[in-house]
Scaffold this active site. Structure first.
Site, PDB file in Angstrom:
ATOM      1  N   SER A 181       0.799  -1.231   0.000  1.00 20.65           N
ATOM      2  CA  SER A 181       0.000   0.000   0.000  1.00 20.65           C
ATOM      3  C   SER A 181       0.825   1.271   0.000  1.00 20.65           C
ATOM      4  CB  SER A 181      -0.930   0.007   1.214  1.00 20.65           C
ATOM      5  OG  SER A 181      -0.186  -0.044   2.426  1.00 20.65           O
ATOM      6  N   HIS A 209      -5.465  -4.075  -1.375  1.00 22.11           N
ATOM      7  CA  HIS A 209      -5.343  -3.058  -2.420  1.00 22.11           C
ATOM      8  C   HIS A 209      -5.381  -3.646  -3.829  1.00 22.11           C
ATOM      9  CE1 HIS A 209      -4.635   0.709  -0.171  1.00 22.11           C
ATOM     10  NE2 HIS A 209      -4.185  -0.106   0.760  1.00 22.11           N
ATOM     11  N   LYS A 240     -12.144  -0.307   0.640  1.00 18.32           N
ATOM     12  CA  LYS A 240     -11.356   0.454  -0.332  1.00 18.32           C
ATOM     13  C   LYS A 240     -12.117   0.506  -1.658  1.00 18.32           C
ATOM     14  CE  LYS A 240      -7.079  -0.460   2.127  1.00 18.32           C
ATOM     15  NZ  LYS A 240      -7.714  -1.082   3.314  1.00 18.32           N
TER      16      LYS A 240
END
Length: 393
Positions: A181, A209, A240
């Site tokens: 990340s 991610h 996310k």
């Protein structure tokens, strides 16, 4: 001296070292533009990759779920908190990830804290990537397993550790972030999977991610490398790219059955709220429907990263939309972030030690599918103005 006077000194030290990061308060919904302190600013540091946090379809699904199921689950999953909508989401996640089964947690951090101690214990051994996320590190600590850290992105160093230490554990686990990340690089999952088979060890990928970013329709890093069915455990988050809240682990049916009996967040914390659950379901449906949001995200990321490099900024070796602009000095990084916010109306938070190592402080710029080209051009211009004003370049 009172018992908490030391807190004042700790805070003063953080400020003197340039590591006291201001926390901005958003007054509007998450999006390309947000309101902070009464003014609209361009938001360039959110993990809302696909813009689903404020998507009309997703919001409608959340409202409908609250009308049907209420606000909270009211209990832990193992007592009275498992609702029909939780089961629908777990079936959807398993299908989306091409896995037998899945377990939904209340957050990505809890997914790692809950799962890793079930997989390994004090009689076992873990091989952990050097730059793994804090939640993985905490999950390993809770497991009490012996831990060996291998060099970042180094398959050679991982194999060296496996050769030397694999036999020290009854069971063995390799654990890595899929996408890192803070740097945006991608773990060599295919090569690690080959070592997994060679050294008889389990393989756990944290793809927080990678969801919504890599693979067909955003299915993640395992799909990206075409390794479906060859990685035992995939973990991911819903907070996310999917725009909601929660986390999951996907794997075999028997593994999920065991986690339901042993994973502490499943047993001792109330279930994910129905609204959040419904929001994730709708986000996955949108991603399955077509890949237009994923394509737009990558188009924006490529444009922005080329612009930064052409302007002479130092980026990491990112291979994803994560765009870390490395400044180095921590005080300068905070100064640039403040300049962008106050002078340019660009919200881009600083990343300093201990989130990253000392000397590589950065501003992590996060393009999304809902940013326009004008937003990206404005960002590049703002950074150039700030770098000149502060004599950073």
């Amino acid at each position: 001296m009172t018992s908490l006077e030391w807190v004042d000194q700790e805070l003063e030290n953080l400020k003197n070292e340039g590591r006291y990061v201001p926390i901005r308060i958003l007054e509007t919904s998450q999006g390309a533009h947000v309101k902070i302190e009464g003014k609209e600013v361009l938001n360039m540091c959110s993990n809302n990759y696909l813009g689903l946090a404020n998507n009309p379809e997703v919001k409608k699904a959340v409202v409908e779920a609250i009308d049907e199921y209420g606000i909270g689950a009211g209990a832990v999953r193992s007592i009275a908190g498992t609702m029909e909508i939780h089961m629908k989401l777990e079936e959807k996640v398993a299908s989306f990830k091409h896995m037998e089964s899945a377990l939904v947690y209340q957050g990505g951090l809890l997914a790692n804290l809950g799962t890793i101690p079930v997989l390994v214990s004090k009689e076992d051994v873990i091989f952990s990537e050097e730059l793994n996320h804090a939640s993985i590190i905490d999950g390993m600590r809770l497991s009490s397993a012996k831990r060996y850290v291998y060099d970042h992105m180094s398959v050679e160093n991982l194999e060296k550790n496996l050769k030397e230490h694999r036999k020290e554990g009854k069971r063995s686990l390799i654990v890595t972030d899929g996408v890192f990340s803070m740097d945006g690089d991608i773990a060599p999952v295919k090569e690690i999977q080959e070592l997994k088979d060679k050294y008889d060890t389990m393989f756990y990928v944290d793809d927080a991610h990678g969801e919504g970013v890599l693979g067909k329709n955003g299915r993640g890093i395992v799909d990206h490398f075409g390794l479906q069915g060859k990685v035992e455990i995939e973990m991911g988050t819903f907070s996310k790219a999917l725009g909601s809240m929660g986390g999951f682990v996907a794997g075999s049916q028997k593994l999920i059955d065991l986690l339901k009996q042993r994973a502490r967040p499943f047993l001792f914390s109330s279930a994910l709220n129905p609204g959040d659950t419904a929001g994730v379901l709708k986000s996955i449906e949108i991603m399955e429907r077509d890949d237009s949001l994923v394509k737009k995200l990558w188009e924006n990321a490529n444009f922005l990263q080329k612009g930064f490099r052409d302007a002479g900024f130092r980026l990491t070796s990112t291979k994803t939309p994560i765009t870390p602009v490395v400044i180095g000095d921590e005080k300068k990084t905070l100064e640039l972030s403040n300049y962008l916010y106050k002078n340019e109306g660009v919200f881009a938070s600083p990343i300093v030690f201990p989130t990253v190592a000392k000397g590589v402080a950065r501003i992590r710029v996060m393009p999304s599918a809902v940013h326009s080209k004008d937003d990206l051009k404005r960002t590049l211009e703002a950074f150039e103005n700030g770098a000149k004003a502060l004599k950073i370049m």
